[in-house]
Design an enzyme around this catalytic site. Structure first.
Site, PDB file in Angstrom:
ATOM      1  N   HIS A 308       0.838  -1.210   0.000  1.00 45.02           N
ATOM      2  CA  HIS A 308       0.000   0.000   0.000  1.00 45.02           C
ATOM      3  C   HIS A 308       0.873   1.260   0.000  1.00 45.02           C
ATOM      4  O   HIS A 308       0.699   2.156  -0.833  1.00 45.02           O
ATOM      5  CB  HIS A 308      -0.918  -0.020   1.235  1.00 45.02           C
ATOM      6  CG  HIS A 308      -1.785   1.189   1.363  1.00 45.02           C
ATOM      7  ND1 HIS A 308      -3.093   1.221   0.918  1.00 45.02           N
ATOM      8  CD2 HIS A 308      -1.537   2.426   1.857  1.00 45.02           C
ATOM      9  CE1 HIS A 308      -3.599   2.418   1.146  1.00 45.02           C
ATOM     10  NE2 HIS A 308      -2.676   3.177   1.719  1.00 45.02           N
ATOM     11  N   GLU A 309       1.825   1.303   0.933  1.00 39.49           N
ATOM     12  CA  GLU A 309       2.668   2.500   1.031  1.00 39.49           C
ATOM     13  C   GLU A 309       3.575   2.642  -0.195  1.00 39.49           C
ATOM     14  O   GLU A 309       3.850   3.752  -0.636  1.00 39.49           O
ATOM     15  CB  GLU A 309       3.503   2.474   2.324  1.00 39.49           C
ATOM     16  CG  GLU A 309       2.679   2.430   3.613  1.00 39.49           C
ATOM     17  CD  GLU A 309       1.595   3.491   3.717  1.00 39.49           C
ATOM     18  OE1 GLU A 309       1.768   4.591   3.162  1.00 39.49           O
ATOM     19  OE2 GLU A 309       0.550   3.209   4.338  1.00 39.49           O
ATOM     20  N   HIS A 312       1.709   4.546  -2.766  1.00 36.86           N
ATOM     21  CA  HIS A 312       1.774   6.004  -2.539  1.00 36.86           C
ATOM     22  C   HIS A 312       3.133   6.536  -3.006  1.00 36.86           C
ATOM     23  O   HIS A 312       3.229   7.575  -3.651  1.00 36.86           O
ATOM     24  CB  HIS A 312       1.665   6.307  -1.039  1.00 36.86           C
ATOM     25  CG  HIS A 312       0.261   6.290  -0.501  1.00 36.86           C
ATOM     26  ND1 HIS A 312      -0.745   7.048  -1.035  1.00 36.86           N
ATOM     27  CD2 HIS A 312      -0.291   5.616   0.543  1.00 36.86           C
ATOM     28  CE1 HIS A 312      -1.867   6.849  -0.332  1.00 36.86           C
ATOM     29  NE2 HIS A 312      -1.617   5.971   0.615  1.00 36.86           N
ATOM     30  N   GLU A 338      -4.785   7.914  -2.720  1.00 35.33           N
ATOM     31  CA  GLU A 338      -5.271   6.602  -2.261  1.00 35.33           C
ATOM     32  C   GLU A 338      -5.575   5.684  -3.437  1.00 35.33           C
ATOM     33  O   GLU A 338      -5.448   4.468  -3.325  1.00 35.33           O
ATOM     34  CB  GLU A 338      -6.508   6.765  -1.376  1.00 35.33           C
ATOM     35  CG  GLU A 338      -6.197   7.204   0.042  1.00 35.33           C
ATOM     36  CD  GLU A 338      -5.245   6.269   0.783  1.00 35.33           C
ATOM     37  OE1 GLU A 338      -5.352   5.044   0.598  1.00 35.33           O
ATOM     38  OE2 GLU A 338      -4.387   6.768   1.516  1.00 35.33           O
TER      39      GLU A 338
HETATM   40 ZN    ZN Z   1      -2.942   5.239   2.112  1.00 39.13          ZN
END
Ligand code: ZN
Length: 542
Positions: A308-309, A312, A338
């Site tokens: 997830h990170e 980003h 997101e």
């Molecule tokens: Zn996030």
């Protein structure tokens, strides 16, 4: 021969004056041209001077922000416990310096002059619009209030951590009360039209309103709640046998690096460390730090937090070099940001083809005795079950966690909910939407960090991002063999597609422009609900 006493004819006089007139006009034209040329050069110089000043301001603010962000990373990763006192003072002073550098008469005049320029390029207009908007957000807050609030945020974060650890809401509630009071004042200072909560939404997702959220969430509820209920009735259809085992933390760390390598996260322009709540912070495009967390009995949590990170971070690492050291060198909105993290975490990393790759990596790190059977692993990583903790929720029930927070936040700013009533309101909504009730606030109202930094209006962007990531996948699949790339562990075509359509622009384009540019339409939640219905109906054989 030439007669010296000749009589000058009428025609000759006329020609003479014509010539004289022409000469005068020519001279006037010359002088006028020179004047116009100098005037234009001067005007252009002035215009360039204003734009130059704007860029200098951008670099100055970015530099202050750089160190404030770096302090934030330090705070959440390695800073000692007692450092909070000194840091809150230092950050409060830095915030004053930032405020003074930004909010002053000189900049106000500069913006007025730039507004008069009619020949700004597209890039100049984009930079100016963004910086002016940031100015408006800050200029409405009195300086002392701003400095006090920055200090409050630092203290509130620490009080939230303690409250969560001790499972005692009363430690955090006085700070939360002050933060909400500040936010209510901020809504008034901003003076925007519409629902009070619109102002807070606007700060995280330009253009998002309560009206749009209501329509979006009503669609989600209507489409997904019946499916969630059917799956709840088959809760034992898929059981956990592989990922509920204990996995050594040092091996989990090794796995994280292998996954980052697959995704093409540039470790020369980033760093992976650990924090309670995983996050990404970009100092510049060449220094984008991410964190994850490791629990020996929750390996999926570290795997998917890291991915997830990294999603980003890939966004921040891949903005254009032109805005590499600028306030604009980040995602244009939280929803778009997101969408990138969720694209990698959900649409990519929860797919069958990626789970096959994941199994290979798991085997490389943990050896063959664990038996990472791909079909079984795919089912296990996608188990759907109503639960209490948002960050551990599966893709299908996740948006209900967001709807709960959205409704609570909306009621707070409508004046219908008091701070003291939040724990009960929270638990009631979990029971209503997910059929589960927390017996402890640490698993209820205290679970998220967002309110401690005043992040009201942030949560809806998670659901917007999830919906948009499904839309992106549908568009990308038309241009690229996404599954083929994942299978070959070749993420270059995937990352390049995102760079070209979204990443490179940073904050130079609006969220809506990016959606149209990448998918051909504005946010359309049917991609999201169709994707989830198809995927989970197949998984649970409905
Ligand atoms: Zn996030």
């Amino acid at each position: 021969m030439v007669n010296s006493n000749r009589i000058v004819s009428f025609n000759e006089v006329s020609d003479f004056f014509k010539t004289l007139k022409a000469l005068i006009l020519l001279s006037l034209y010359k002088y006028f041209s020179i004047f116009v040329l100098f005037y234009s050069i001067d005007k252009e110089k002035m215009m360039n001077k204003y734009i130059q000043k704007l860029y200098e301001l951008d670099a100055k603010l970015k530099s202050i922000q750089y160190f404030m962000n770096l302090t934030g990373v330090d705070e959440a990763t390695i800073a000692p416990k007692k450092s909070v006192k000194g840091r809150s003072v230092a950050l409060s002073e830095l915030s004053k310096i930032y405020y003074d550098a930004f909010i002053n008469d000189e900049n106000k005049k500069l913006f007025e002059e730039i507004e008069k320029i009619t020949t700004l390029t597209e890039d100049e207009t984009a930079k100016f619009t963004f910086i002016k908007n940031e100015y408006n957000k800050l200029a409405c807050i009195p300086k002392e209030e701003y400095a006090q609030y920055t200090k409050l945020e630092t203290l509130a974060l620490k009080s939230w951590e303690e409250a969560k650890e001790k499972d005692d809401y009363s430690i955090f509630s006085p700070y939360l009360k002050k933060i909400i009071q500040f936010k209510k004042k901020y809504i008034k200072w901003r003076g925007l039209d519409g629902h009070p909560y619109d102002t807070l939404l606007e700060d995280f997702e330009p253009g998002l309103t309560v009206e749009k959220c209501d329509t979006f969430f009503n669609h989600i509820k209507a489409e997904l709640v019946p499916l969630i209920q059917k799956i709840s009735a088959k809760s034992d259809f898929i059981t956990e046998t592989i990922f509920n085992k204990e996995y050594a933390v040092d091996k989990q760390k090794e796995l994280s690096y292998k996954l980052l390598e697959v995704l093409n996260y540039d470790l020369d322009a980033g760093l992976l460390s650990e924090s309670v709540h995983p996050f990404t912070t970009a100092m510049t495009k060449d220094d984008v730090r991410i964190t994850t967390h490791y629990h020996k009995n929750a390996i999926l949590s570290s795997i998917y937090s890291t991915i997830h990170e990294a999603g980003h971070a890939l966004y921040d690492q891949n903005v254009s070099d032109d805005i590499g050291f600028s306030l604009l060198a980040t995602g244009v909105s939280m929803g778009i940001h997101e969408s990138q993290s969720r694209f990698y975490e959900n649409n990519i990393a929860h797919s069958k083809v990626f789970v096959d790759v994941l199994c290979k990596k798991l085997e490389e790190v943990f050896g063959k005795e664990y038996s990472f059977e791909p079909d079984k692993c795919y089912k296990e990583v996608n188990i759907s079950k109503p639960s209490l903790i948002r960050i551990h929720a599966d893709e299908l029930t996740y948006p209900l966690h967001i709807i709960i927070r959205y409704e609570i936040e909306k009621e707070i700013f409508e004046g219908k909910l008091e701070v003291k009533d939040l724990p009960n309101a929270w638990n009631d909504k979990y029971e209503e939407y997910l059929g589960v009730r927390a017996t402890s606030d640490a698993y209820g109202v205290l679970q998220d960090v967002h309110w401690s930094f005043g992040g009201f209006g942030y949560f809806p962007t998670y659901a917007i991002g999830s919906a948009f990531s499904a839309q992106i996948m549908a568009a990308m699949q038309k241009d690229t063999d996404v599954n083929g790339c994942i299978k070959e562990e070749n993420f270059e075509p995937i990352n390049n597609w995102l760079h070209e359509k979204i990443h490179q622009y940073g904050c130079m384009k609006t969220p809506e422009w990016l959606m149209i540019n990448s998918t051909g339409e504005t946010l359309n939640p049917t991609y999201y609900t169709d994707y989830l219905k198809e995927k989970y109906s197949a998984l649970y054989e409905l």
